[in-house]
Design an enzyme around this catalytic site. Structure first.
Site, PDB file in Angstrom:
ATOM      1  N   ASP A  48       9.439  18.490   9.799  1.00  0.00           N
ATOM      2  CA  ASP A  48       9.511  18.618   8.341  1.00  0.00           C
ATOM      3  C   ASP A  48       8.896  19.942   7.900  1.00  0.00           C
ATOM      4  O   ASP A  48       9.377  20.575   6.967  1.00  0.00           O
ATOM      5  CB  ASP A  48       8.787  17.460   7.665  1.00  0.00           C
ATOM      6  CG  ASP A  48       9.612  16.186   7.695  1.00  0.00           C
ATOM      7  OD1 ASP A  48      10.848  16.289   7.719  1.00  0.00           O
ATOM      8  OD2 ASP A  48       9.013  15.098   7.694  1.00  0.00           O
ATOM      9  N   ARG A 150     -13.056  17.483 -12.915  1.00  0.00           N
ATOM     10  CA  ARG A 150     -13.930  18.165 -11.970  1.00  0.00           C
ATOM     11  C   ARG A 150     -13.870  17.395 -10.659  1.00  0.00           C
ATOM     12  O   ARG A 150     -14.030  16.177 -10.637  1.00  0.00           O
ATOM     13  CB  ARG A 150     -15.360  18.244 -12.487  1.00  0.00           C
ATOM     14  CG  ARG A 150     -16.207  19.133 -11.609  1.00  0.00           C
ATOM     15  CD  ARG A 150     -17.559  19.440 -12.217  1.00  0.00           C
ATOM     16  NE  ARG A 150     -18.108  20.600 -11.535  1.00  0.00           N
ATOM     17  CZ  ARG A 150     -18.381  21.752 -12.102  1.00  0.00           C
ATOM     18  NH1 ARG A 150     -18.174  21.906 -13.400  1.00  0.00           N
ATOM     19  NH2 ARG A 150     -18.873  22.744 -11.408  1.00  0.00           N
ATOM     20  N   TYR A 165       1.281  14.802   1.387  1.00  0.00           N
ATOM     21  CA  TYR A 165      -0.101  14.898   0.892  1.00  0.00           C
ATOM     22  C   TYR A 165      -0.361  13.908  -0.243  1.00  0.00           C
ATOM     23  O   TYR A 165      -1.369  13.203  -0.297  1.00  0.00           O
ATOM     24  CB  TYR A 165      -0.361  16.330   0.406  1.00  0.00           C
ATOM     25  CG  TYR A 165      -1.808  16.743   0.355  1.00  0.00           C
ATOM     26  CD1 TYR A 165      -2.826  15.830   0.077  1.00  0.00           C
ATOM     27  CD2 TYR A 165      -2.173  18.073   0.568  1.00  0.00           C
ATOM     28  CE1 TYR A 165      -4.144  16.234   0.032  1.00  0.00           C
ATOM     29  CE2 TYR A 165      -3.499  18.474   0.530  1.00  0.00           C
ATOM     30  CZ  TYR A 165      -4.481  17.544   0.250  1.00  0.00           C
ATOM     31  OH  TYR A 165      -5.779  17.949   0.207  1.00  0.00           O
ATOM     32  N   LYS A 167       0.736  11.050  -0.862  1.00  0.00           N
ATOM     33  CA  LYS A 167       0.490   9.669  -0.426  1.00  0.00           C
ATOM     34  C   LYS A 167      -0.925   9.543   0.121  1.00  0.00           C
ATOM     35  O   LYS A 167      -1.608   8.537  -0.101  1.00  0.00           O
ATOM     36  CB  LYS A 167       1.520   9.265   0.627  1.00  0.00           C
ATOM     37  CG  LYS A 167       1.480   7.800   1.006  1.00  0.00           C
ATOM     38  CD  LYS A 167       2.650   7.443   1.883  1.00  0.00           C
ATOM     39  CE  LYS A 167       2.609   5.975   2.278  1.00  0.00           C
ATOM     40  NZ  LYS A 167       1.405   5.636   3.076  1.00  0.00           N
TER      41      LYS A 167
END
Ligand code: NAP
Ligand code: MN
Length: 271
Positions: A48, A150, A165, A167
């Site tokens: 991927d 923050r 990412y 997930k």
């Protein structure tokens, strides 16, 4: 038809690349030439990550390029052709149906303190972080104040990137048939000063997420998008939206997104 083959350098990918080229050249019924500069079809051979790199290599030509991913490692989300299916793939190329499946991508417009701007695209996600310490940011949605963040960072993911990412940081898996982008918080601090929603937010086609550095805190923000990244000390504001163009995949067979999720993350039912 003009074809480019984009590949990673592992031995098996190079073998598959050679095999694929040989099979294409052996077909005298095919009207196929290799053209890396202006292809109609880009075949990515690798994982991927390789397809993400191929996407960025041809991101200026999304209006006419269709992608195909052949994987040479474990089953991929974008790379969904297996290395033993090359004959099938070559047949599909020869009898090209011209059909494609389109997935949305995200776009960020970056505004720098020296008044310059830059636009980036992502097929999976764009993540902003600070190199050290926490990221402090004011988040507006469609021009109105939304929250003051923050924490470690923020991720803005596409539907097809929602399994990557996004997930891992608690975002939802989203069908790529939806024109959507997802904002997820990475390690947010919540107290009376910094108050965020705390759950992922899925936005639509006309929505704009704007992330601004509060005060003069513009120091070293890291922007990671797919396999790429850069660090800048001059980012004033970033606007995220769903890009006007989409990525096209050649539709030579039915791509079942939910079945791919099932196989990758869950596996066979235990009897
Ligand atoms: P990598 O470290 O090889 O990628 C991490 C893993 O994510 C690899 O297994 C990769 O598959 C897989 N992946 C990529 N896109 C995916 C998708 N849409 N759905 C499900 N899995 C996917 O790095 P890379 O190959 O350069 O890929 C960059 C991507 O890695 C980024 O876009 C980001 O999504 C992801 N990433 C994830 C984390 C995390 O989960 N904590 C942290 C950093 C980056 P292949 O092995 O087939 O390449
Ligand atoms: Mn990878």
């Amino acid at each position: 038809m003009k074809i480019a083959i984009y590949h990673n350098d592992n031995d098996h990918s190079v073998e598959v690349l050679d095999e694929l080229k040989t099979k294409i050249l052996a077909r005298d019924d095919a009207d196929i030439i290799f053209d890396d500069a202006h292809p109609d079809i880009v075949i990515s051979v690798g994982g991927d990550g390789t397809l993400l790199s191929a996407f960025h290599a041809y991101e200026q030509q999304l209006d006419h390029v269709r992608f195909i991913g052949v994987h040479t490692g474990h089953l991929g989300f974008y790379a969904d052709w297996q290395d033993f299916e090359l004959d099938d793939l070559v047949n599909s190329l020869v009898h090209d149906s011209k059909e494609s499946v389109e997935y949305p991508i995200v776009q960020a417009n970056l505004f720098f303190t020296d008044q310059t701007q830059r636009t980036i695209l992502a097929l999976n996600e764009i993540v902003i972080k600070r190199s050290f310490g926490t990221l402090s940011a004011i988040v507006d949605i469609n021009g109105d104040y939304f929250e003051r963040f923050r924490g470690d960072g923020l991720s803005i993911a596409t539907p097809s990137g929602s399994t990557a990412y996004n997930k891992a940081v608690g975002g939802a898996v989203v069908s790529p048939s939806l024109e959507a982008m997802q904002l997820t918080e990475i390690g947010s601090i919540n107290n009376r000063v910094f108050r965020t929603l705390g759950s992922p937010v899925i936005l639509g086609a006309s929505d704009v997420i704007s992330v601004k550095a509060p005060d003069a805190e513009t120091d070293s923000v890291q922007v990671a998008y797919d396999t790429l990244h850069f660090v800048s000390e001059q980012i004033e504001k970033i606007e995220f939206k769903i890009a006007p163009t989409k990525i096209k995949f050649a539709k030579y067979r039915h791509m079942n997104f939910w079945q791919r999720i099932q196989t990758s993350f869950i596996g066979p039912e235990e009897k």
